[in-house]
Design an enzyme around this catalytic site. Structure first.
Site, short mmCIF file in Angstrom:
data_model
loop_
_atom_site.label_atom_id
_atom_site.label_comp_id
_atom_site.label_asym_id
_atom_site.label_seq_id
_atom_site.Cartn_x
_atom_site.Cartn_y
_atom_site.Cartn_z
N THR A 25 0.84 -1.19 0.00
CA THR A 25 0.00 0.00 0.00
C THR A 25 0.88 1.24 0.00
OG1 THR A 25 -1.79 -1.13 1.13
CG2 THR A 25 -1.67 1.25 1.45
N HIS A 174 -6.60 -11.23 -0.58
CA HIS A 174 -5.88 -10.86 0.64
C HIS A 174 -6.52 -11.56 1.85
CE1 HIS A 174 -3.42 -8.76 3.38
NE2 HIS A 174 -3.55 -7.52 2.95
N ASN A 177 -2.72 -10.65 7.28
CA ASN A 177 -2.42 -9.40 7.98
C ASN A 177 -3.59 -8.77 8.74
OD1 ASN A 177 0.04 -9.86 6.88
ND2 ASN A 177 0.00 -8.18 5.41
N TYR A 179 -6.90 -8.51 8.04
CA TYR A 179 -8.03 -7.90 7.35
C TYR A 179 -9.20 -8.89 7.31
CZ TYR A 179 -4.59 -4.36 6.75
OH TYR A 179 -3.65 -3.41 7.03
N ASN A 234 -2.06 -5.99 13.34
CA ASN A 234 -3.50 -5.75 13.50
C ASN A 234 -4.09 -6.57 14.64
OD1 ASN A 234 -4.27 -3.64 11.77
ND2 ASN A 234 -4.24 -5.01 9.98
#
Ligand SMILES: Cc1cc2nc3c(=O)[nH]c(=O)nc-3n(C[C@H](O)[C@H](O)[C@H](O)COP(=O)(O)O)c2cc1C
Length: 360
Positions: A25, A174, A177, A179, A234
């Site tokens: 990102t 994805h 991580n 999400y 996270n």
């Protein structure tokens, strides 16, 4: 045994090397999540990678949650991605789009009507969201109702169709991580007691429905999946990373996905599991397609892991930031330039597309 500079077949593509670019990102889209011309330059500069994987690309307004990260749900977005894929292809490269739904780590500031972000359960992550007006603590998300899940699955499938229509060679789902999909997979964030929580087949149900729908939409030979079994980013954790992700890898293999991308930092890396847990060997056994590893690798240990047979390819993130010609630098053993870490996100062209290749 192969090394980083050997070719490898990925679906219908014969990739010239096994130095892949990891998804990163960079926040250079518009505030309306539309890709910009600078993004075409950025990916074109790095097109000598065996495979480019884009930054996370938000699949729907519900999935949004990162300032100036791009999206792929509207025609304007599809149109603005076309110059990116054209630039990469003209430079001789191949590019997959990473499909991203942030789930609970979005923020009301990103949601229509300042609604709560959604997740598997009403469990907040510790940490801060990067909102358009600065960092704000993550909120307690709204648990998705079972009836809402087909729309989430559809948003990934539609995003995949849009990516192909924009000229991408494939997509990476994805699932890493912390999400949305990872939030469903790992037991620290999934506290559901319905068909989407609890036992492994339940926690994997939504991610596997997404994988099946995307594979049906664009073909399993163009569909990859990223996981991060031990990554605590996270505020994520799981009671049994090896068992949890072995199960998922077996199921993804049955779907015929082209690759599994495993974020598992090298021992000693700041993101490596504190207790030393490694899952790569189990996932290698469980998954029949191409296995990509990532996390803290350089040229020498990258060569080692590929030539040991433990992985087929290595994705490099940070090393690609300031070294657009990373493949060539690795080839001749050149020194690597260091990126300006203050310019990672949401800036202008500086620290983005102004890192030069080696002087000839
Ligand atoms: C600036 C930056 C942005 C990142 N964005 C993403 C992303 O959008 N999606 C993702 O899956 N990982 C993302 N990551 C993680 C990287 O893909 C990679 O896993 C991590 O940097 C470790 O690999 P490396 O040591 O080769 O950099 C990002 C990392 C960095 C440094």
């Amino acid at each position: 045994m192969p090394n980083l500079f050997d070719s490898i077949q990925l679906g219908s593509h014969l990739l010239p090397n096994r130095v892949f670019m990891a998804p990163m990102t960079r926040g250079r889209a518009t505030e309306a999540y539309v890709p910009t011309p600078a993004m075409a330059t950025y990916y074109e500069q790095r097109a000598s990678a065996g495979l480019l994987i884009t930054e996370g690309v938000q699949v729907s307004p519900q999935g949004v949650g990162w300032y100036r990260a791009p999206g792929i749900w509207s025609q304007a977005m599809v149109d603005a991605w076309r110059p990116v894929t054209a630039a990469v292809h003209d430079a001789g490269g191949r590019v997959y789009m990473q499909l991203w739904h942030l789930g609970r780590v979005s923020h009301p500031d990103y949601q229509a009507g300042a609604a709560l972000p959604v997740g598997p359960s009403a469990v907040a992550a510790a940490g801060d969201s990067h909102t358009p007006t600065g960092k704000k603590p993550y909120v307690v998300p709204r648990a998705l109702a079972v009836e809402e899940l087909p729309a989430v699955v559809d948003s990934f499938a539609q995003a995949a169709r849009n990516a192909i229509s924009a000229g991408f060679d494939g997509v990476e789902i994805h699932g890493a991580n912390g999400y949305l999909l990872d939030q469903f997979i790992r037991d620290g964030s999934n506290k559901r007691d319905d068909a989407y929580g609890g036992a492994l087949p339940n926690r994997w149900r939504l991610p596997l429905e997404v994988a099946a729908a995307v594979a049906a939409a664009i073909g399993p030979e163009r569909t990859g999946f990223r996981v991060s079994p031990t990554n605590g980013y996270n505020d994520m954790h799981d009671g049994d990373p090896v068992g949890t992700f072995r199960f998922g890898a077996e199921q993804l293999s049955k779907l015929g996905l082209v690759y599994l991308h495993v974020v598992e930092p090298v021992p000693g890396h700041m993101l490596a599991a504190a207790d030393g847990t490694q899952t790569l060997g189990a996932l290698r056994q469980a998954f029949d397609g191409v296995l990509i590893t990532n996390g803290g690798f350089g040229r020498d240990n990258g060569h080692e892991i590929v030539s040991s047979g433990a992985a087929d390819a290595v994705a490099f993130g940070v090393p690609f930031l300031a070294n657009p010609d990373l493949v060539q630098r690795f080839r001749i053993g050149a020194e690597l330039a260091a990126p300006d870490m203050a310019k990672l996100y949401a800036g202008d062209d500086s620290g983005y597309i102004d890192y030069p290749p080696m002087s000839q």
